[in-house]
Write an enzyme that holds these catalytic residues in place. Structure first.
Site, PDB file in Angstrom:
ATOM      1  N   ARG A 244      -4.650 -34.826  33.019  1.00 12.07           N
ATOM      2  CA  ARG A 244      -3.526 -34.894  32.264  1.00 12.07           C
ATOM      3  C   ARG A 244      -2.386 -36.028  32.781  1.00 12.07           C
ATOM      4  O   ARG A 244      -1.396 -35.450  32.097  1.00 12.07           O
ATOM      5  CB  ARG A 244      -2.485 -33.984  33.643  1.00 12.07           C
ATOM      6  CG  ARG A 244      -3.011 -32.400  33.639  1.00 12.07           C
ATOM      7  CD  ARG A 244      -2.724 -31.154  32.145  1.00 12.07           C
ATOM      8  NE  ARG A 244      -3.088 -30.406  32.170  1.00 12.07           N
ATOM      9  CZ  ARG A 244      -4.365 -29.721  32.634  1.00 12.07           C
ATOM     10  NH1 ARG A 244      -5.813 -30.736  30.986  1.00 12.07           N
ATOM     11  NH2 ARG A 244      -5.194 -29.036  32.122  1.00 12.07           N
TER      12      ARG A 244
ATOM     13  N   SER B 217       1.192 -23.620  33.530  1.00 10.11           N
ATOM     14  CA  SER B 217       0.833 -23.864  35.158  1.00 10.11           C
ATOM     15  C   SER B 217       1.513 -25.062  35.325  1.00 10.11           C
ATOM     16  O   SER B 217       1.899 -26.188  34.803  1.00 10.11           O
ATOM     17  CB  SER B 217      -0.697 -24.579  35.098  1.00 10.11           C
ATOM     18  OG  SER B 217      -1.268 -23.933  34.604  1.00 10.11           O
TER      19      SER B 217
ATOM     20  N   GLU C 141       3.027 -30.194  37.150  1.00 14.09           N
ATOM     21  CA  GLU C 141       2.517 -30.658  36.104  1.00 14.09           C
ATOM     22  C   GLU C 141       3.284 -31.141  34.763  1.00 14.09           C
ATOM     23  O   GLU C 141       3.561 -31.647  33.911  1.00 14.09           O
ATOM     24  CB  GLU C 141       1.439 -29.546  35.775  1.00 14.09           C
ATOM     25  CG  GLU C 141       0.821 -29.939  34.503  1.00 14.09           C
ATOM     26  CD  GLU C 141      -0.725 -28.716  34.019  1.00 14.09           C
ATOM     27  OE1 GLU C 141      -1.060 -28.121  32.912  1.00 14.09           O
ATOM     28  OE2 GLU C 141      -1.882 -28.248  34.831  1.00 14.09           O
TER      29      GLU C 141
END
Length: 302
Positions: A177, A228, A298
């Site tokens: 990420r 998410s 996230e």
């Protein structure tokens, strides 16, 4: 310079971009949350991107770059300065041999379909990700064992010196990420070339259909969200930790931990950014208290 005079400062033809003032960001994020941006600019050309950035920097106007808005949460107060939303109007795609080159406003779902039509394998994982190529490069988007790091070869970008430069291979610094673009937020990706593998179009389609069915079965796709909500803690699964903490269905205002997948915070209707942030804070506190695990969001908060 006043915000309302921005259009005249951008040195490109008016038909190469659209500009709106006091634009609700709830219209441009998958969470359907967010107050107004002072000015909202949608470029159609590379020149429009470059000249917009130049005008904002020369006039000390804060600039926020946005892709498809699928992994962001915008505060209720909105965004001061200008938002440069690089979307599908800057989304041309070209296939040559086993390579696909695309402008960064292209949707990942469209890229995956174009690859499948050309019988090229490697982007099946991207078929159900709602983001743009630019956003995917920023965070090394991935799913079902695939990620952008597996396929991206080169990326042209605008750097902090207003020069067009190019990244190759490992220079993208992809990680879980993250990428070199996250480390250098002033850089703006413009086009990227991906190298894929020849395959069978029917088999590629079947794999994409399988991934799509898994998403429908497991994810709360019928509610607005940013996907998410938390990164995967090392050695754990975020959704499992949240579920084991007894937080499925936990609600703050219009925000809720999904009862279908605990890794998702959803907007059940009328949720504010404050609701979502309060919910995220509670989840992090409870998981830390119960299991001693730090949860990192996230979702990008603007």
């Amino acid at each position: 310079m006043t915000i309302t005079s921005i259009a005249g400062a951008i040195a490109c033809p008016a038909d190469e971009l659209t500009i709106a003032y006091d634009e609700p960001m709830s219209r441009h994020t998958s969470f359907r949350i967010g107050g107004p941006a002072d000015v909202f600019i949608q470029p159609k050309t590379e020149r429009a991107i470059c000249e917009t950035v130049r005008a904002m920097r020369e006039n000390d106007i804060p600039l926020t770059v946005l892709g498809n808005g699928s992994n962001v949460l915008v505060r209720d107060e909105g965004i001061r300065g200008a938002v440069l939303a690089i979307g599908t109007e800057f989304g041309e795609i070209a296939v040559s041999g086993n390579e696909i080159t695309a402008q960064t406003g292209a949707l990942l779902s469209v890229l995956a379909v174009e690859a499948q039509k050309a019988a090229l394998s490697g982007l099946e994982f991207a078929g159900g990700i709602p983001g743009s190529l630019g956003g995917a490069l920023f965070m090394d988007a991935g799913a079902y064992g695939g990620q952008m790091a597996d396929v991206v070869r080169t990326t042209r970008y605008l750097n902090e010196k207003m020069e067009i430069a190019e990244l190759h291979g490992e220079e993208h610094a992809f990680g879980y990420r993250t990428s070199v673009f996250k480390a250098h937020p002033q850089w703006i990706a413009l086009t990227s070339t991906m190298v894929l593998q020849p395959g069978d179009a029917a088999e590629i389609r079947a794999k994409m259909d399988d991934f799509a069915q898994r998403r429908r079965d497991k994810q709360p796709l019928n509610f607005p969200s940013a996907g998410s909500t938390f990164k995967r803690p090392e050695g754990y699964f975020a959704g499992k930790l949240i579920q084991d903490a007894g937080l499925m269905g936990y609600t703050v205002g219009g925000a809720q931990v999904s009862e279908k997948h605990a890794g998702f915070v959803i907007n059940r209707g009328g949720a504010t950014c404050a609701d979502v942030l309060a919910l995220i804070d509670h989840v992090r506190e409870e998981v830390l208290r119960r299991f001693g695990v730090e949860m990192e969001p996230e979702v990008r908060i603007l």
